[in-house]
Motif scaffolding. Structure first.
Motif, mmCIF file in Angstrom:
data_model
loop_
_atom_site.group_PDB
_atom_site.id
_atom_site.type_symbol
_atom_site.label_atom_id
_atom_site.label_comp_id
_atom_site.label_asym_id
_atom_site.label_seq_id
_atom_site.Cartn_x
_atom_site.Cartn_y
_atom_site.Cartn_z
ATOM 1 N N VAL A 156 89.785 5.006 -24.920
ATOM 2 C CA VAL A 156 89.035 3.797 -25.275
ATOM 3 C C VAL A 156 89.298 2.704 -24.252
ATOM 4 O O VAL A 156 88.364 2.039 -23.773
ATOM 5 N N ALA A 157 90.563 2.516 -23.882
ATOM 6 C CA ALA A 157 90.917 1.477 -22.913
ATOM 7 C C ALA A 157 90.285 1.753 -21.550
ATOM 8 O O ALA A 157 89.782 0.837 -20.888
ATOM 9 N N VAL A 158 90.306 3.015 -21.123
ATOM 10 C CA VAL A 158 89.692 3.377 -19.834
ATOM 11 C C VAL A 158 88.193 3.097 -19.863
ATOM 12 O O VAL A 158 87.638 2.529 -18.909
ATOM 13 N N TRP A 159 87.545 3.463 -20.962
ATOM 14 C CA TRP A 159 86.109 3.221 -21.071
ATOM 15 C C TRP A 159 85.806 1.717 -21.057
ATOM 16 O O TRP A 159 84.857 1.283 -20.399
ATOM 17 N N LEU A 160 86.600 0.937 -21.768
ATOM 18 C CA LEU A 160 86.395 -0.513 -21.761
ATOM 19 C C LEU A 160 86.573 -1.080 -20.355
ATOM 20 O O LEU A 160 85.834 -1.982 -19.940
ATOM 21 N N GLY A 161 87.542 -0.542 -19.620
ATOM 22 C CA GLY A 161 87.738 -0.992 -18.243
ATOM 23 C C GLY A 161 86.540 -0.671 -17.367
ATOM 24 O O GLY A 161 86.097 -1.502 -16.562
ATOM 25 N N LEU A 162 85.981 0.538 -17.524
ATOM 26 C CA LEU A 162 84.783 0.914 -16.767
ATOM 27 C C LEU A 162 83.589 0.053 -17.162
ATOM 28 O O LEU A 162 82.773 -0.330 -16.313
ATOM 29 N N ILE B 147 83.891 4.712 -30.867
ATOM 30 C CA ILE B 147 83.070 5.896 -30.588
ATOM 31 C C ILE B 147 81.586 5.535 -30.570
ATOM 32 O O ILE B 147 80.828 5.984 -29.696
ATOM 33 N N ILE B 148 81.160 4.713 -31.523
ATOM 34 C CA ILE B 148 79.764 4.256 -31.532
ATOM 35 C C ILE B 148 79.440 3.523 -30.235
ATOM 36 O O ILE B 148 78.392 3.753 -29.616
ATOM 37 N N GLY B 149 80.343 2.637 -29.816
ATOM 38 C CA GLY B 149 80.129 1.881 -28.586
ATOM 39 C C GLY B 149 80.052 2.774 -27.368
ATOM 40 O O GLY B 149 79.153 2.628 -26.523
ATOM 41 N N ILE B 150 80.987 3.710 -27.259
ATOM 42 C CA ILE B 150 81.003 4.622 -26.104
ATOM 43 C C ILE B 150 79.711 5.426 -26.030
ATOM 44 O O ILE B 150 79.075 5.514 -24.971
ATOM 45 N N VAL B 151 79.309 6.022 -27.140
ATOM 46 C CA VAL B 151 78.122 6.879 -27.146
ATOM 47 C C VAL B 151 76.850 6.072 -26.910
ATOM 48 O O VAL B 151 76.024 6.402 -26.038
ATOM 49 N N ALA B 152 76.668 4.986 -27.663
ATOM 50 C CA ALA B 152 75.418 4.234 -27.582
ATOM 51 C C ALA B 152 75.236 3.541 -26.237
ATOM 52 O O ALA B 152 74.138 3.563 -25.660
ATOM 53 N N LEU B 153 76.285 2.933 -25.706
ATOM 54 C CA LEU B 153 76.145 2.244 -24.420
ATOM 55 C C LEU B 153 76.034 3.239 -23.269
ATOM 56 O O LEU B 153 75.416 2.931 -22.239
ATOM 57 N N THR B 154 76.598 4.429 -23.435
ATOM 58 C CA THR B 154 76.403 5.468 -22.422
ATOM 59 C C THR B 154 74.939 5.912 -22.419
ATOM 60 O O THR B 154 74.329 6.091 -21.347
ATOM 61 N N VAL B 155 74.358 6.086 -23.605
ATOM 62 C CA VAL B 155 72.940 6.429 -23.700
ATOM 63 C C VAL B 155 72.094 5.326 -23.066
ATOM 64 O O VAL B 155 71.148 5.600 -22.308
ATOM 65 N N ALA B 156 72.430 4.068 -23.355
ATOM 66 C CA ALA B 156 71.681 2.942 -22.785
ATOM 67 C C ALA B 156 71.761 2.948 -21.262
ATOM 68 O O ALA B 156 70.753 2.726 -20.574
ATOM 69 N N ALA B 157 72.952 3.203 -20.729
ATOM 70 C CA ALA B 157 73.135 3.208 -19.275
ATOM 71 C C ALA B 157 72.315 4.315 -18.622
ATOM 72 O O ALA B 157 71.659 4.100 -17.582
ATOM 73 N N ARG B 158 72.323 5.494 -19.201
ATOM 74 C CA ARG B 158 71.599 6.624 -18.613
ATOM 75 C C ARG B 158 70.085 6.487 -18.801
ATOM 76 O O ARG B 158 69.300 6.863 -17.933
ATOM 77 N N ARG B 159 69.683 5.951 -19.940
ATOM 78 C CA ARG B 159 68.250 5.833 -20.234
ATOM 79 C C ARG B 159 67.587 4.758 -19.385
ATOM 80 O O ARG B 159 66.422 4.896 -18.989
ATOM 81 N N HIS B 160 68.321 3.677 -19.092
ATOM 82 C CA HIS B 160 67.712 2.546 -18.398
ATOM 83 C C HIS B 160 68.176 2.390 -16.954
ATOM 84 O O HIS B 160 67.871 1.385 -16.313
ATOM 85 N N GLY B 161 68.932 3.380 -16.441
ATOM 86 C CA GLY B 161 69.314 3.345 -15.043
ATOM 87 C C GLY B 161 70.204 2.187 -14.668
ATOM 88 O O GLY B 161 70.084 1.625 -13.568
ATOM 89 N N ARG B 162 71.121 1.832 -15.556
ATOM 90 C CA ARG B 162 72.035 0.725 -15.271
ATOM 91 C C ARG B 162 73.472 1.221 -15.438
ATOM 92 O O ARG B 162 73.725 2.308 -15.925
ATOM 93 N N TRP B 163 74.416 0.408 -14.996
ATOM 94 C CA TRP B 163 75.839 0.715 -15.141
ATOM 95 C C TRP B 163 76.158 2.137 -14.671
ATOM 96 O O TRP B 163 76.497 3.015 -15.471
ATOM 97 N N PRO B 164 76.046 2.410 -13.373
ATOM 98 C CA PRO B 164 76.269 3.764 -12.853
ATOM 99 C C PRO B 164 77.598 4.397 -13.286
ATOM 100 O O PRO B 164 77.646 5.606 -13.549
ATOM 101 N N ALA C 145 83.263 10.230 -23.679
ATOM 102 C CA ALA C 145 82.864 10.409 -25.079
ATOM 103 C C ALA C 145 83.381 11.735 -25.612
ATOM 104 O O ALA C 145 83.917 11.818 -26.729
ATOM 105 N N ALA C 146 83.231 12.804 -24.803
ATOM 106 C CA ALA C 146 83.717 14.122 -25.220
ATOM 107 C C ALA C 146 85.231 14.129 -25.375
ATOM 108 O O ALA C 146 85.774 14.684 -26.349
ATOM 109 N N LEU C 147 85.929 13.504 -24.432
ATOM 110 C CA LEU C 147 87.393 13.440 -24.500
ATOM 111 C C LEU C 147 87.846 12.633 -25.703
ATOM 112 O O LEU C 147 88.819 12.995 -26.384
ATOM 113 N N GLU C 148 87.143 11.537 -25.968
ATOM 114 C CA GLU C 148 87.490 10.697 -27.117
ATOM 115 C C GLU C 148 87.300 11.464 -28.422
ATOM 116 O O GLU C 148 88.154 11.397 -29.322
ATOM 117 N N LEU C 149 86.223 12.197 -28.539
ATOM 118 C CA LEU C 149 85.978 12.975 -29.751
ATOM 119 C C LEU C 149 87.020 14.078 -29.908
ATOM 120 O O LEU C 149 87.488 14.358 -31.022
#
Length: 224
Positions: free
Chosen positions: A203-209, A139-156, A166-170
């Motif tokens: 979690v597996a789907v997110w890791l794949g993405l 959950i930490i990984g999903i949330v934090a790396l999603t924030v990083a992707a949106r904040r820095h314009g990477r990993w569309p 993240a919402a589905l996982e929670l």
């Protein structure tokens, strides 16, 4: 190489889907995923080996990514937290595989009775702790790396689908925790297996993405 490690880890982490074809004797809607790997189950060794392999692959990829993140100072804070979470997930998943349940409490009333009376090995408690740490890390990984992707314009892909995942996982985690509480209170499982299987599937789907995003980023850098 990080993308390859994460992708392989995500793939192996879905080994539990083979229960559809294997005669496990466990109801996927009501039983813990980890009960597939219990010591008294026919395919326990296989599922424990899959968890160990998946955990080590993800851990290796996360540690490699952490090293790379330290070189990107403007992006480092969220990257470091996110990859730290992914590393925790990988490490805890690997440890989890070495702390199997001795039996399947949701499917075996005798096992549930022994567990309730404290007559099962200490690995049952340790397994619960390592499983909780794995999901916390995910959950930490999903949330934090999603924030990083949106904040820095990477990993569309992560930027677009990360919030929903993240919402589905929670939500799946909440379902699982409520079902565990109901089971431990003797009130039934309330679809415990379904909730937990959704939890690990997201979690597996997110890791794949994430792996696909890393591969695309690497390809873009090579093209420049």
């Amino acid at each position: 190489m990080i993308a390859v490690l994460i992708a392989l880890g995500a793939l192996v982490y879905t080994a539990w889907l083979l229960e559809v074809a294997l005669p496990t004797g466990l109801d996927p809607l009501q039983t813990y995923v980890s009960e597939l790997a219990a010591e008294d189950q026919p395919y326990g060794v296989f599922f424990r080996s899959a968890d160990l392999t998946a955990g080590l692959l993800v851990l290796a990829g996360a540690l490699w990514a952490l090293k790379a993140a330290r070189a990107r100072t403007p992006r480092a804070p969220w990257d470091l937290v996110g990859w730290g979470g992914v590393a925790l997930f990988g490490a805890a998943t690997a440890v989890d595989s070495r702390l199997p349940l001795s039996c399947a409490p949701t499917a075996d009333p005798a096992c549930a009775a022994r567990e309730g009376a404290g007559l099962v090995p200490a690995t049952h408690t340790a397994h619960a702790v390592s499983s909780s740490l794995a999901m916390t890390g995910a959950i930490i990984g999903i949330v934090a790396l999603t924030v990083a992707a949106r904040r820095h314009g990477r990993w569309p892909l992560i930027a677009r689908f990360g919030p929903a995942l993240a919402a589905l996982e929670l939500a799946a985690t909440g379902w699982t925790l409520a079902s565990v509480a109901a089971f431990e209170a003797g009130s039934g499982t309330y679809g415990l297996g379904a909730g937990q299987r959704l939890q690990v599937l997201f979690v597996a789907v997110w890791l794949g993405l994430l792996a696909l995003s890393l591969a695309r980023e690497r390809k873009g850098e090579a093209a420049r």
